[in-house]
Design an enzyme around this catalytic site. Structure first.
Site, PDB file in Angstrom:
ATOM      1  N   ASP A 291       0.863  -1.178   0.000  1.00  0.00           N
ATOM      2  CA  ASP A 291       0.000   0.000   0.000  1.00  0.00           C
ATOM      3  C   ASP A 291       0.906   1.237   0.000  1.00  0.00           C
ATOM      4  OD1 ASP A 291      -2.140   1.703   0.036  1.00  0.00           O
ATOM      5  OD2 ASP A 291      -3.182   0.731   1.685  1.00  0.00           O
TER       6      ASP A 291
HETATM    7  C1  NOJ Z   1      -4.075   3.886   0.198  1.00  0.00           C
HETATM    8  C2  NOJ Z   1      -5.232   2.970   0.418  1.00  0.00           C
HETATM    9  O1  NOJ Z   1      -5.105   2.320   1.667  1.00  0.00           O
HETATM   10  C3  NOJ Z   1      -5.413   1.924  -0.655  1.00  0.00           C
HETATM   11  O2  NOJ Z   1      -6.639   1.271  -0.452  1.00  0.00           O
HETATM   12  C4  NOJ Z   1      -5.347   2.533  -2.022  1.00  0.00           C
HETATM   13  O3  NOJ Z   1      -5.535   1.546  -2.993  1.00  0.00           O
HETATM   14  C5  NOJ Z   1      -4.009   3.214  -2.172  1.00  0.00           C
HETATM   15  N1  NOJ Z   1      -3.878   4.274  -1.191  1.00  0.00           N
HETATM   16  C6  NOJ Z   1      -3.800   3.780  -3.568  1.00  0.00           C
HETATM   17  O4  NOJ Z   1      -4.596   4.881  -3.771  1.00  0.00           O
END
Ligand code: NOJ
Length: 767
Positions: A291
């Site tokens: 993430d």
């Molecule tokens: C953070 C989030 O936790 C995740 O769900 C998301 O896909 C990513 N950012 C990318 O935007």
């Protein structure tokens, strides 16, 4: 080497393959061809070029984390990235893809990701709402349409489905998942994957899904985002892991690691989780991405600074680094120092290239970049009408005193509340790719729905929050014009005084749920509750039309308001869908997939809990030395599986065809359901089981099956469920899946509380 030179060879091999009739041989051949292709490409790549493939950066057109200033084209030209996300527009993506393919040594195309969570331009209800439909066909269709629209806009990779089980509505991200139940989660997760990836994710409008957030992110302590998670392995395997595993078995091409710790180690650096469980036990052979900024944030977690964290993540089996650039900036040095091997880097690079290959990008790097597609594939009448129909299935009717709903389209209807004329908020959280200016407000939809027959008396009624700063925080990118609360309430009461019925459109604004939207108080926001009390005090019938991304504490509302229709956030067609249900064109049929507590102090509150040694014997009173509260009841306000309809259903006697189950045998449970009301309706019939005594204490009930059935007035149907030993087992403390002999209960009913029970014996142990 530029891979394009190998394409004629590949095509020749493909032709030979067509001659082969056996499907499994074909798949094996395809895998062999892919390996050969990637091996030969990687033989030509330097370590730096391989590390570039592991680097994923944000373009910043959509903001989903801290913003970075990057010059994408130069990064691509220098072969420093393997993919981008948050870039919007097929033209823009085509330009970037051209740099990657035509201006670099190997011409390797880019992965282009985005958070397409519940639609692209046509927005569907938020995932929590979708789960309340219990409708895998609808969810698959939603994901298919999302893939068609996203792929027409240049995107080849969506960061969905989010399948984190969550039992804490303070956590704003509960809105993004399928609720609290492991079984339901494991049925719905594959529907998302099938929808996004289509046949095998290589078609023109098929994109790669990404199962997230692996693992356990929904168990963040205190419902506070990015917080600590600490959980027994037995609970991981029996409950929280089920949906991830199901999505992987359905062929999800990628997985995203979570922000949290697992056994004290950040998920992305946890080798047990990523290699032993994900890859070895479950056989995942796709792409594992972190993430946002996870590797760099491991230093704040007190785990390791960037260089060491990058080593740990690579060692654990994590392939791609989102945003932190730890892999790209440190692993070459770590390789020189002997802290990682080139083989480890190769494995990660191979998984990135495999994803690109499986998407068909090496055959046609511009397959997602047909800039003419957007016009006729995005926000089409067909997609919008699917979104409208699906939205009606997700609404949950929580209360309907004296059948106040559906409303007649005659007379005078007061439409009051800050959500009544807030078109930009209908889509809900995670809908950055859509254009809210194209969406219709509830006020407009209602006027369309009633035409000349009824008068709609609109009044805003109040702000979202009394405090302006609080409201600005809550509304984020979807502001709602403010007014003076005292004047707004007075206007609303004037409108209400002339009406036959009041529809109060209240609740959370769209951005009050989703990422970084935890709440400690789950009541209707202050001034909205004050408005609702004033409306109820008029003595007119009141319908609370509840907008929310999570369960709220509605104890006062349940006791005092005549009807409550929970419409969550229904997407771009929400307003029309709400009118379809409000005026009875469609009957609500959604059932809650998450428990609604009476008060925040009860959280975590979920139906499939294990009993205590001192269960509460009388819910209506405080019982000393029993497991209960001095100041609150134990039971929820609305249980898991609950939801009313405009018609009624009678359940006949639950019958089992035998009261003993053998290891390879089955029991058929049947129950006759009759529509006893005056309207056609859809019922979600639910099956639960309980293992009365086991070597590990088992939950008091667990969902094991469901059927959606639609019945005309007076019509009956016998619903049957097959029960096998494989459905009843659990992971013991050795993490072996076992089904132990003894007594079980089977329960069937319209929700997790109103259940008929039958017992049976399971006779044979298996391991
Ligand atoms: C953070 C989030 O936790 C995740 O769900 C998301 O896909 C990513 N950012 C990318 O935007």
């Amino acid at each position: 080497m530029n891979y394009k030179k190998t394409i004629p060879v590949l095509m020749a091999v493909s032709f030979i393959c067509v001659m082969c009739s056996c499907v499994s041989n074909r798949i094996e051949n395809a895998e062999v061809r892919m390996s050969e292709f990637i091996d030969s490409l990687m033989r030509e790549m330097t370590v730096e070029e391989k590390l570039g493939q592991l680097n994923l950066v944000t373009g910043g057109d959509m903001v989903t984390g801290h913003v970075m200033e990057v010059e994408l084209e130069n990064l691509i030209r220098r072969q420093e990235i393997g993919g981008v996300f948050n870039v919007k527009g097929a033209d823009k993506i085509l330009a970037l893809q051209k740099v990657a393919v035509e201006e670099t040594k190997h011409g390797i195309p880019l992965l282009v990701g985005a958070d397409i969570i519940h639609g692209y331009e046509t927005v569907f209800p938020i995932p929590l709402a979708l789960s309340c439909s219990f409708d895998t066909v609808a969810i698959e269709r939603m994901a298919r349409i999302s893939a068609i629209e996203a792929s027409a806009s240049g995107i080849n990779w969506t960061y969905s489905p989010m399948v984190d089980i969550c039992r804490d509505p303070r956590w704003g991200r509960i809105a993004e998942g399928n609720g609290e139940d492991p079984y339901l989660g494991s049925i719905l997760a594959p529907a998302y994957v099938r929808g996004y990836q289509g046949k095998n994710m290589s078609g023109k409008n098929e994109i790669m899904s990404c199962v997230k957030h692996f693992a356990l992110y929904g168990a963040s302590e205190a419902g506070r985002d990015y917080n600590v998670v600490d959980m027994s392995r037995q609970r991981m395997f029996n409950e929280y892991f089920l949906p991830y595993k199901a999505a992987i078995q359905a062929g999800a091409g990628s997985v995203m690691t979570s922000f949290n710790l697992i056994d004290g180690i950040p998920a992305a650096a946890n080798k047990w989780l990523m290699t032993d469980v994900l890859r070895k036990l479950w056989g995942f052979d796709g792409l594992l991405v972190t993430d946002y900024d996870v590797i760099s944030e491991m230093s704040k977690l007190g785990y390791a600074p960037l260089k060491e964290a990058s080593v740990k993540a690579l060692e654990a089996g994590t392939d791609m680094d989102m945003v932190s650039a730890g892999y790209f900036t440190t692993l070459a040095q770590s390789l020189k120092n002997g802290d990682v091997t080139e083989n480890m880097i190769d494995n990660a690079c191979r998984n990135v290239l495999k994803a690109k290959y499986r998407l068909g990008l090496f055959k046609d790097p511009y397959k997602y970049c047909d800039t003419t597609d957007v016009k006729h594939k995005v926000f089409t009448p067909e997609h919008r009408s699917a979104a409208r129909k699906i939205a009606t299935e997700t609404f949950v009717l929580l209360k309907n005193k004296k059948e106040l709903l559906p409303l007649s389209t005659n007379g005078k209807i007061a439409l009051i509340g800050p959500m009544a004329d807030a078109a930009n908020n209908m889509c809900g959280m995670w809908s950055m790719t859509c254009s809210p200016s194209k969406h219709i407000s509830l006020y407009d939809a209602m006027r369309d729905a009633v035409g000349e027959k009824a008068q709609i008396l609109y009044s805003k009624g109040c702000n979202i929050y009394r405090d302006e700063d609080m409201e600005n925080l809550a509304n984020g990118i979807r502001p709602i014009a403010r007014g003076d609360d005292q004047r707004l309430i007075a206007d609303a009461l004037r409108a209400a005084s002339g009406a036959d019925v009041i529809v109060a459109a209240l609740g959370e604004s769209a951005e009050m749920s989703g990422e970084s939207a935890s709440r400690a108080d789950l009541d209707l926001p202050d001034v909205q509750k004050e408005l609702l009390k004033a409306l109820v005090a008029t003595g007119k019938p009141v319908v609370l039309l509840l907008f929310t991304g999570r369960p709220l504490t509605l104890t006062w509302e349940d006791a005092n308001v005549d009807a409550i229709l929970n419409v969550w956030f229904g997407g771009s067609e929400a307003a029309n869908a709400i009118c379809d249900v409000l005026f009875g064109k469609e009957s609500p049929s959604g059932k809650l997939t998450v428990t609604f507590p009476r008060s925040v102090g009860q959280i975590p509150l979920y139906y499939n809990h294990v009993n205590t040694s001192r269960p509460d014997s009388d819910p209506a009173a405080f019982n000393r030395y029993q497991s209960n509260y001095i100041d609150e009841r134990n039971e929820p306000l609305y249980p898991f599986g609950y939801g009313l309809n405009y018609t009624t259903f009678a359940y006949g006697d639950l019958q089992l065809d035998t009261d003993t189950l053998t290891r390879d045998g089955k029991i058929t449970a049947s129950v006759k359901i009759t529509n006893t009301g005056k309207r056609k309706g859809t019922e979600i019939v639910q099956l639960y089981s309980r293992d009365t005594f086991a070597s590990l204490a088992r939950p008091v009930k667990e969902l094991k099956g469901f059927h959606r059935i639609t019945l005309k007035p007076g019509e009956s149907k016998v619903v049957t469920f097959e029960i096998t030993s494989a459905m009843l087992g659990f992971y013991n403390n050795e993490l072996e899946y076992v089904c132990e002999p003894g007594e079980f209960e089977i329960m069937v009913g319209p929700d997790s509380e109103k259940l008929s029970v039958k017992k049976f014996f399971y006779e044979e142990a298996f391991e």
